[in-house]
Design an enzyme around this catalytic site. Sequence first.
Site, mmCIF file in Angstrom:
data_model
loop_
_atom_site.group_PDB
_atom_site.id
_atom_site.type_symbol
_atom_site.label_atom_id
_atom_site.label_comp_id
_atom_site.label_asym_id
_atom_site.label_seq_id
_atom_site.Cartn_x
_atom_site.Cartn_y
_atom_site.Cartn_z
ATOM 1 N N ASN A 296 0.968 -1.089 0.042
ATOM 2 C CA ASN A 296 0.095 -0.191 0.778
ATOM 3 C C ASN A 296 0.579 1.132 -0.472
ATOM 4 O O ASN A 296 0.281 2.393 -0.093
ATOM 5 C CB ASN A 296 -0.771 -0.236 1.082
ATOM 6 C CG ASN A 296 -0.541 -0.548 2.420
ATOM 7 O OD1 ASN A 296 0.095 -1.422 2.848
ATOM 8 N ND2 ASN A 296 0.083 0.450 3.639
ATOM 9 N N GLN B 259 -5.072 -4.223 -2.100
ATOM 10 C CA GLN B 259 -4.701 -3.073 -2.862
ATOM 11 C C GLN B 259 -4.654 -3.499 -4.378
ATOM 12 O O GLN B 259 -4.799 -2.314 -5.512
ATOM 13 C CB GLN B 259 -3.397 -2.234 -2.163
ATOM 14 C CG GLN B 259 -3.038 -1.589 -1.173
ATOM 15 C CD GLN B 259 -3.822 -0.456 -1.837
ATOM 16 O OE1 GLN B 259 -3.879 0.697 -2.481
ATOM 17 N NE2 GLN B 259 -4.084 0.579 -0.358
ATOM 18 N N CYS C 215 -2.974 5.126 6.857
ATOM 19 C CA CYS C 215 -3.811 4.461 8.143
ATOM 20 C C CYS C 215 -2.282 5.554 8.967
ATOM 21 O O CYS C 215 -2.439 5.389 10.256
ATOM 22 C CB CYS C 215 -3.470 2.974 8.392
ATOM 23 S SG CYS C 215 -4.702 2.436 7.131
HETATM 24 N N1 PLP Z 1 -4.194 -3.892 3.905
HETATM 25 C C1 PLP Z 1 -4.771 -3.444 2.576
HETATM 26 C C2 PLP Z 1 -3.025 -3.522 1.718
HETATM 27 C C3 PLP Z 1 -4.381 -2.165 3.031
HETATM 28 O O1 PLP Z 1 -4.332 -1.045 2.144
HETATM 29 C C4 PLP Z 1 -6.182 -1.428 3.402
HETATM 30 C C5 PLP Z 1 -6.403 -0.327 3.826
HETATM 31 O O2 PLP Z 1 -5.407 1.325 3.552
HETATM 32 C C6 PLP Z 1 -6.211 -2.644 3.835
HETATM 33 C C7 PLP Z 1 -5.913 -4.050 4.434
HETATM 34 C C8 PLP Z 1 -7.376 -2.021 5.278
HETATM 35 O O3 PLP Z 1 -8.612 -2.059 4.544
HETATM 36 P P1 PLP Z 1 -10.015 -1.177 5.183
HETATM 37 O O4 PLP Z 1 -9.610 -0.369 5.362
HETATM 38 O O5 PLP Z 1 -11.080 -1.580 3.675
HETATM 39 O O6 PLP Z 1 -10.253 -2.263 6.408
#
Ligand code: PLP
Length: 393
Positions: free
Chosen positions: A151, A179, A327
């Site tokens: 990501n 992603q 995040c």
């Molecule tokens: N995994 C990856 C690689 C992500 O980029 C994200 C979100 O940024 C997530 C998991 C989490 O997804 P969600 O926002 O639907 O909880």
Amino acid sequence: MGELVYLDHAATTPLDGRVRAAMQPYLDEKYGNPSSMHAAGREARTAVEAARAEVAQLLGARPEEIVFTGSGTEADNLALRGAVACFADPCHVVTSAFEHPAVLETCRHLETRGVEVTYLPIDGEGIVQPQALRAALRPDTRLVSIMAANNVVGTIQPVAELAEIAHRHGALFHTDAVQAVGKMPLDVTRTHIDLLSLSAHKLHGPKGVGALYVRTGVNLEPIVHGGGQEGGLRSATENVAGIVGLGCAARLARDEMGAESARLVGLRDRIETGIAETIDNAYRIGHPYMRLPGHLCYGFSGQEGEAIKLLLALDEAGIAVSSGSACSSHNAGEPSYVLTAMGLDTIRARGSLRVTLGRFTSDDDVDRLLAVLPEAVRSLNPIASHAGFGVRA
Ligand code: PLP
């Protein structure tokens, strides 16, 4: 300020109008509970099952192998915690050091429950090397979880090969494909992927809905208990409108992926050329071509500590980008664990600019970015530009 130039699609994507239109009736007149036996309930059930078939088709899966969840994070939790709960003895799990926190923190949680976890190193171009996985496998390794695309840097991992190695060893293979889904072809029947997580809001669908592909025959313990929906794996009244939105987003992604990837690569190349021509101290982070079509990650040498200032300068100009992952906005300015895992030193790991394109990104948006970015970089650290860094006139 003109219209927002949104170049942060790895964080989230705008809802496609066609997805909104598909969802609307399920927010209004079609409000039945899919578990109800009356006509309104059956209508909602039909919509949920149609969406399940669309998601399955995007992945080459069977509809009964798709479990709807409340997010990508929940899909990751269900995959890892659900699989480990089914193993009789304490076991060993392998993941990578640059997974999203949805996987990393779940692994840390599993460690508190006696599971041993190995975090694989990442090479300097942002790729998990198959030989690193081979070297980490132990007799008690039961589960391997490696993301399909990162990501932060957008690099695509060799998941087919990694999954085959895991399988040959007798371990399950999970991939966090949040992603990747909708941006690159992923076919679970042609690979040994057992579990795959996705999230609607990364493919122009709504927030708060995701899915987990669970290969037939793979056992999982639920992490949410209740009325037994989703084959008992995810109890809760289904988010019908959200699921319909995910189904529609999956269909659009399938229909449009080929042409859309080529378009995004064209825009991305324009940005890369523009940066190379105007900003001397820019360096690309991540593999030159093993990466998502609309994903760019850059550092600016001598100015890495200024990444947040750069982001804010672009924000001021109406351009939304990221300095890593959305995040991690609460620990902005800290070295990124993703870049550190790739071997960047602490200075380089503090500063990156992530530009991620999407379905509605236009040539004009790219022009706006290229008009503003060189000056924004120059304004960060004039001393560095005098020293030979900085922007070409
Ligand atoms: N995994 C990856 C690689 C992500 O980029 C994200 C979100 O940024 C997530 C998991 C989490 O997804 P969600 O926002 O639907 O909880």
